[in-house]
Design an enzyme around this catalytic site. Structure first.
Site, PDB file in Angstrom:
ATOM      1  N   HIS A 225       0.835  -1.214   0.000  1.00 51.52           N
ATOM      2  CA  HIS A 225       0.000   0.000   0.000  1.00 51.52           C
ATOM      3  C   HIS A 225       0.866   1.257   0.000  1.00 51.52           C
ATOM      4  CE1 HIS A 225      -3.677  -2.228   0.485  1.00 51.52           C
ATOM      5  NE2 HIS A 225      -3.337  -2.722   1.655  1.00 51.52           N
ATOM      6  N   ASP A 280      -0.237  -4.834   6.149  1.00 47.48           N
ATOM      7  CA  ASP A 280      -1.375  -5.647   5.698  1.00 47.48           C
ATOM      8  C   ASP A 280      -1.364  -5.878   4.186  1.00 47.48           C
ATOM      9  OD1 ASP A 280      -1.778  -2.836   5.520  1.00 47.48           O
ATOM     10  OD2 ASP A 280      -3.877  -3.211   5.010  1.00 47.48           O
ATOM     11  N   GLU A 281      -2.014  -6.953   3.804  1.00 50.49           N
ATOM     12  CA  GLU A 281      -2.450  -7.202   2.424  1.00 50.49           C
ATOM     13  C   GLU A 281      -1.376  -7.069   1.352  1.00 50.49           C
ATOM     14  OE1 GLU A 281      -7.123  -6.007   2.287  1.00 50.49           O
ATOM     15  OE2 GLU A 281      -5.690  -4.369   2.028  1.00 50.49           O
ATOM     16  N   CYS A 282      -0.206  -7.615   1.600  1.00 47.40           N
ATOM     17  CA  CYS A 282       0.794  -7.591   0.532  1.00 47.40           C
ATOM     18  C   CYS A 282       0.387  -8.550  -0.594  1.00 47.40           C
ATOM     19  CB  CYS A 282       2.163  -8.010   1.087  1.00 47.40           C
ATOM     20  SG  CYS A 282       3.078  -6.601   1.717  1.00 47.40           S
ATOM     21  N   GLU A 332      -0.870  -9.582   9.665  1.00 50.77           N
ATOM     22  CA  GLU A 332       0.183 -10.226   8.881  1.00 50.77           C
ATOM     23  C   GLU A 332       1.563 -10.167   9.531  1.00 50.77           C
ATOM     24  OE1 GLU A 332      -2.204  -8.347   7.753  1.00 50.77           O
ATOM     25  OE2 GLU A 332      -2.792  -8.833   5.708  1.00 50.77           O
TER      26      GLU A 332
END
Lengths: 642, 642
Positions: A225, A280-282, A332
Site C-alpha cells: 500500500h 497488511d495485504e501484501c 500479517e
C-alpha cells in the site's frame, strides 16, 4: 449514559442545573484542567441554553472537581482512567487520581443532563467507573483520502464524549502520502496531491487529543500500500515499471536506510510509545515476479513472499525499537519469529487475537469494528475482543494481552462531508463494548441510549445528524425535500464491499448521491422491523398496529409526490424505481396488515408472488437497499395461507 | 440571485460544474485573491459535493478571474466595487478593476449554482454589476452582550455572500465593555465581566473582514450608555451615586483627557477612516439634577442637557479629527453647529437623513433596518434610505450624501446561539435594497430568491436554519419533536419591543424558550396567508385549496399529539394554550374553507364569535404570536353571512 459505568447507585431526586451553577477545581492544577472545565461549560451551555460559559466560573461553587495528581507527560497505555462522580440534589463531587479520570467524569455528567418539568437536571447518582479495556480507539484513514483538520478535531471531540482514548491516525496509502516530512520533503511535494498535514498541524492535533485524554498513534503502512511514496522516491519501489508498483523493495539496503531516517523523524514527532507500521495485504506476486527479487530470495533461501515480508518486518521492528517505540502492525506481522513486544491489530477476527495472546503478543481487535462497512450498531455491539470461543481458554495473563479494540474509518468511499455520519453514532456502541463490562449486552437498552448520545454529540459540533438533510436538499435543489426525505429515511447503503461493486469510485468521485447521504443504519426501518416482528409474533400493542399503518400509508403514498420531482436533478433521476418499489412494498404491507388484523386466509399464490417481489425489492437498486422490504416480508409470512 | 445585479443578459444554455473545473487568477496578484479562490472553492464544494477544493486549482482553467490592479491598503468608502461576470456554456470570465469587485463576482457565481437534470450548473449570463449605495452595513452589538468570535466570523462570511461591506462593531454599553484597552486596562478588567476581545483578536477580525471586502467601523457609544465604564473609572461618571450613573460627566476636563487617550488608542487599532462615537438616547435628567453640573451649565450659559451634549459632541469630534478619523454618530449628534464632516446614522427615520443631507451632512439609514425587532423581510425591504417624501426634493449632490444603510443586530435579547436566525436570511433583503436599483421592489420575487439565499448561507456555515430544530429538541428532550415542530412552524416572537414587556430579560437570562427558538418570520404562515388571501379573493388554484386543507387539518390535529408531551419539560409547559389555540383556530379555518367551497351562508352570530376568538388568538401568548390566526380571519371574513 453510554458507555455504562462499571458501578452506579441511584438515589431519589435530582441536581438541577441553572444560572447559579458554580464549578471549582481543587487539588492538583494544570491548564489542561482549566480548558476541560471551559469545554465542559461550553457543551453544558449548548445542552441547556443557559450561558454557563460566562457564569459558572465565577459563581459560588456547588460542583467540585478534585484531581489528586498529574497524569504522565505522555499519556501511557493502561494509565489510571478511573473516576468517582457523586451527584446529590444539592451538589456534585467529581474526583479522580489524575486528569484522565476527571475528563471522563465530566463527560459522564454531560450525558446525564436532561430536561424535566422542573428544569434541566441530572439524577442523583453515585458512580464509580473505570474501563474494561485500556485501548479504545478510532482509526481515521488519512491515507486513502486527506481528511481536513476540522473533521479530525470534531471527531476527537466526539471520542472524548464516549471515552475513546486512542486516535489511530493513518497517513499513507497507495492513493496518497499526507504528512510533511522535513527529511524527505519530496514525499509531500510529489505524493500528497497538494494536501498534507504540516508537522505544526500534527503537533496541534496531538495537543488537542491530549487535552481530551486521547493518545495519538501514527500509522505508516509498509511495505505494501505504498505506491504513493514512489512518486517521490521511485527507488523504494519493487516494481519493474515505475508508477505500477505498490510494494516497497525489501531486498535493497537503501530501502532500510531511507526508512531508518523516516521512522526516526516520525518517532520524534509523535510522542506516543506505539508506532504502527501497517503490514497488511501484501500482494506477493509483485515480488515473486521480479527477477532481481527472485534472485535475492534464492541466495538468501527465502521460500516465498510471506517469508520475505517477515524479514522486512523484523528489520523494521529493529528500527522502531531503536527509536524507543513499540511496533504495531496488522495481523500479517504476526509470524513465528515475531518479537513478543509487537502489538497485533487484528482485521481478521478475534481468533487471531486469541492466538496472538497465547503466543505472548498483545493485540487489539478491529475485525467487527469496520465502521465503513455499514453494519448495524447491534452487529458491532455483539463483537467482543475476547468473544472468540478460543479466548475462553486463555489464562488471565493471556487475556490481559488483549488490550481492546479500534473502530476503523477507512476513507475509500467517504468524504469530509459525510465522514461524521459513518462514524457516529455507531462508534459509541463500540466504545461501550470496550469500556463497559462484558455482560452489558442488552441491545434495546443500547439503542435507546445510543439515540440520546447521538443527539448529544450535536452539542459537540459533530455533524452526523445534519448531513443527510443537507445532502438531500442539495440533491433535489429543494430547501424542504419532504418526499425525498421519506424515501431516504428507509434506505441504507449496501453492507460490506458491495457498494464498491455497484458504483465506480475513483479518487475524485463526488460523494453526493443517496448512498452517500443516508446513514449506514436506518433508524426508522429498524423500529419498523421491531414492530413487524411483534405483529408477526402476535405480541404487538395497539400503538404498534397504528404506527405500522401510519408508516405504510405514508410510504405507499410517497411515490405519487416524489416521482414528478425526481427528473429535475441528475442526482435523483436513478431513484425512480426505488421510489416505486417503496410504494409497492408498502401496498403489500398494508394488505398483509389488514389480512392479519382480520385473520384472513390469503391465497398461497398471491403470498408467494408477494414474497418474490419483496425479495427482489430487498436487493440494491441505485446503490441503496430498501430496508423495509424484509420487514414487510415478515408480515406477509405471518399471514395464514391456504 | 440576491442582491439583483444592476445589469444582466441571459443566454441559452448553461455552464456545467464538474470535477474538471479549473480556476485561474490572472492580472494583479495578491495572497488575498488566492484565499478568495480557496474560499470560493470550499463553498462550491459544499454546494455540489464535488471535491473542487482539491482539484480546481490544478485543473486546466475554464474559469478565469482577472484583476486589473490593487485596491487601497485600507478599504475606502466609495472604492470601486464593480465587476463583470460572463458565463458561457464553455467557460467563465470574471473581471474587475480591483479585488473588491472580484470578491463580489465570485459570490454572484456561487448564488447562481443550482442542480439540473444534467448536473450542477449556472445559466449562461453576462452580468455588469455595481452597488447603488457605497455603505452597506451590519451592526453587531457586542456592547449589550459579548458575542463570541466564531459568531462574528460566520456573520462576516454571510455578509460577503450578500455583498455587505461594512461591519459596524459596537463594543460598549451600560451592560459591559468588551474590548481590551492597553492604556486603560481596568476597562476590560472591571467592566467586561471577564469577556472581551483582545487587540490581537480585533486585528484578526479586521483582517478577516478585509479578506471579504468588508470595512470594520468601531463604535464606542458616549457620553451615555456608559455605565460599564464607571466600574473601572468611576470619576468618568456624572452621577451622585457611583454605580447608578449611565452618562459621562461632560463638564470635567479629566473626562476629555481620558477620552483623548482612549480614542487615540482605538483610532490606532482600527484602520478604517470612520470612527463611531454613538451619542444616542441621553437621559438629560442625570445631568440636570446634578448640582455641580447645574452650576457648570449656569456659568457657561448652557441652557439644557441637549446643549450640554452638543458641547460634548463638538469636543469629541475635535479629538476624533485630531486622530485623522471622521466621526460618526447617531441622530442626536446632528445639531445646528455639527461639522459637515460628521456622518449621521439615523435610527429615527429617513426624514432625518434627508434633513442631514440638506444640511450638508452625510448619513446612513438604520431606522427600518432594526433586525432585532422581528419585522418581516418585506417590511425591511420596503424601507429605502432615499424613501422619505422629503428626499425627493434633494439635489443629486445632496442625495449623494445618503451613503446607504445598516441593519442593526442589537443584542439585548439575543444569544450567541440564536443570533444567526435573527440576522439571516432577512438581512439579505436589506442588502438587496442597498445594492440593487431603487426600482427592484417585487416582494414575491424577493421572497423566492431569499429562500434560495437562505439555503445557500448554510454552505457558508451560518447556523440560522439549524437553530430552531436544535432548540426544539432541547426544549422537548425529544430527538424528533414532530408535534412541537408543527406548532413552532407557525408562531413568531412579537414585533417591536413588546417581547421585552412580556418577559423579564436580564443579563444572564437563558434564551432557550420558544420565542428564542423560532425565526422572526414564519415562512409557513406567510405562504398560508398568501393562499388565504387568494381564496378570499376568489383567485385560488386547486393546489391552494388542497394546501390550505392539508395544513389546517395538520394544525387541527396537532394538539392531541402535542398536549400530552408539554408537561414533560419546564420549557414547554406554558405552551398548553398556544397549542390548543392552534387547534381551535384551524378548526374554524376548516369550517370556513368548507363554507367557502360550498358557498354556504353562515350565521352572523357564529361568524362574529369566530372573529372574536381569532382576534384573541392573534394576541401574544407564552411570548409568541400564532401567525395563522389573522389568515383564518381572512377566510372567515370571506364567507357569506346572513
Amino acid at each position: 449514559m453510554m458507555p455504562l459505568p462499571s458501578q452506579s447507585t441511584q438515589a431519589p431526586g435530582e441536581f438541577l442545573i441553572n444560572g447559579s451553577l458554580g464549578i471549582e477545581l481543587t487539588g492538583y492544577a494544570e491548564p489542561r484542567l482549566e480548558r476541560a472545565r471551559q469545554r465542559f461549560l461550553d457543551v453544558l451551555s449548548r445542552e441547556t441554553g443557559i450561558p454557563l460559559w460566562r457564569e459558572a466560573v465565577v459563581n459560588k461553587p456547588n460542583f467540585t472537581v478534585h484531581t489528586e495528581g498529574p497524569s504522565l507527560a505522555v499519556q501511557r497505555l493502561g494509565e489510571d482512567e478511573s473516576y468517582r462522580l457523586a451527584i446529590s440534589t444539592s451538589g456534585v463531587q467529581l474526583s479522580a487520581a489524575n486528569p484522565l479520570g476527571v475528563l471522563h467524569g465530566l463527560q459522564t455528567f454531560l450525558l446525564l443532563v436532561r430536561v424535566t418539568p422542573k428544569g434541566f437536571g441530572v439524577p442523583a447518582i453515585t458512580i464509580e467507573d473505570k474501563p474494561r479495556f485500556p485501548w479504545r480507539g478510532l482509526l481515521i484513514d488519512s491515507g486513502h483520502r486527506f481528511v481536513r483538520l476540522p473533521v479530525i478535531k470534531r471527531n476527537l471531540d466526539a471520542m472524548e464524549a464516549v471515552k475513546l482514548n486512542v486516535f489511530h491516525w493513518r497517513f499513507s496509502d497507495d492513493a496518497g502520502f499526507h504528512i510533511e516530512s522535513k527529511r524527505f520533503p519530496l514525499l509531500q511535494e510529489k505524493a500528497s496531491g497538494g494536501f498534507y498535514y504540516t508537522q505544526e498541524e500534527v503537533k496541534e492535533i496531538i495537543a488537542y487529543a491530549r487535552d481530551r485524554g486521547i493518545r495519538v498513534v501514527p500509522e505508516f503502512d509498509m511495505p505494501c500500500h505504498t505506491a504513493s511514496w514512489f512518486h517521490a522516491y521511485p527507488e523504494l519501489g519493487s516494481g519493474h515499471i515505475p508508477g505500477e508498483s505498490s510494494a516497497m523493495d525489501p531486498t535493497r539496503e537503501s530501502t532500510y536506510e531511507f526508512l531508518n531516517g523516516f521512522i526516526e523523524e516520525m518517532a520524534d514527532l509523535f510522542p506516543d510509545a506505539y508506532f504502527h507500521t501497517g503490514g497488511d495485504e501484501c500482494d506477493f506476486h509483485e515480488w515473486e515476479s521480479n527477477p532481481r527479487i527472485q534472485e535475492y530470495m534464492r541466495v538468501h533461501v527465502i521460500k516465498d513472499g510471506a517469508a520475505l515480508q517477515a524479514e522486512f518486518t523484523a528489520k523494521i521492528q529493529t528500527i522502531v525499537a531503536q527509536n524507543k517505540k513499540i511496533m504495531m502492525g496488522w495481523d500479517e506481522v504476526l509470524l513465528p519469529g515475531t518479537p513478543k513486544e509487537v502489538v497485533i491489530q487484528s482485521w481478521r477476527g478475534p481468533k487471531s487475537l486469541a492466538d496472538a495472546a497465547r503466543n505472548g503478543n498483545r493485540g487489539i481487535l478491529s475485525s467487527g469494528y469496520y465502521i465503513d462497512l455499514n453494519w448495524s450498531a447491534a452487529e458491532h455491539y455483539a463483537v467482543d475482543p475476547l468473544g472468540d470461543p478460543s479466548a475462553a481458554s486463555l489464562t488471565s495473563e493471556e487475556k490481559a494481552r488483549v488490550l481492546g479494540g479500534e473502530a476503523t474509518m477507512w476513507t475509500d468511499i467517504v468524504s469530509d462531508e459525510n465522514l461524521d455520519n459513518r462514524v457516529w453514532p455507531r462508534t459509541a456502541a463500540i466504545a461501550e463494548r470496550l469500556w463497559s463490562a462484558a455482560d452489558v449486552r442488552d441491545v434495546d437498552s443500547m439503542y435507546r441510549r445510543l439515540g440520546v448520545v447521538s443527539q448529544k454529540l450535536g452539542y459537540y459540533g459533530v455533524r452526523h445528524r445534519l448531513i443527510t438533510e443537507e445532502m438531500l436538499e442539495r440533491m433535489s435543489g429543494d430547501p424542504n425535500p419532504v418526499a425525498l426525505r421519506v424515501l431516504a429515511d428507509v434506505v441504507q447503503p449496501p453492507k460490506g464491499y458491495e457498494r464498491q461493486q455497484l458504483r465506480n469510485f475513483g479518487d475524485f468521485t463526488p460523494m453526493n448521491r443517496l448512498d452517500d447521504a443516508v446513514p449506514p443504519e436506518s433508524e426508522t426501518a429498524r423500529v419498523f422491523d421491531d414492530i413487524a416482528r411483534r405483529i408477526a409474533a402476535g405480541k404487538a400493542t395497539p400503538e404498534d398496529w397504528q404506527q405500522a399503518q401510519t408508516w405504510l400509508t405514508l410510504w405507499r403514498d410517497n411515490d405519487a409526490r416524489l416521482q414528478p420531482l425526481l427528473a429535475r436533478s441528475f442526482l435523483t433521476q436513478d431513484l425512480v424505481s426505488v421510489s416505486r418499489n417503496l410504494s409497492e412494498v408498502a401496498t403489500i404491507g398494508l394488505q398483509a396488515l389488514d389480512d392479519l388484523k382480520h385473520d384472513r386466509l390469503v391465497s398461497a399464490d398471491v403470498r408467494s408472488q408477494n414474497i418474490d417481489f419483496l425479495n427482489a425489492a430487498a436487493k440494491p437498486q441505485a446503490v441503496v437497499l430498501l430496508m423495509i422490504a424484509p420487514s414487510v416480508e415478515t408480515l406477509v409470512k405471518a399471514t395464514r395461507s391456504n
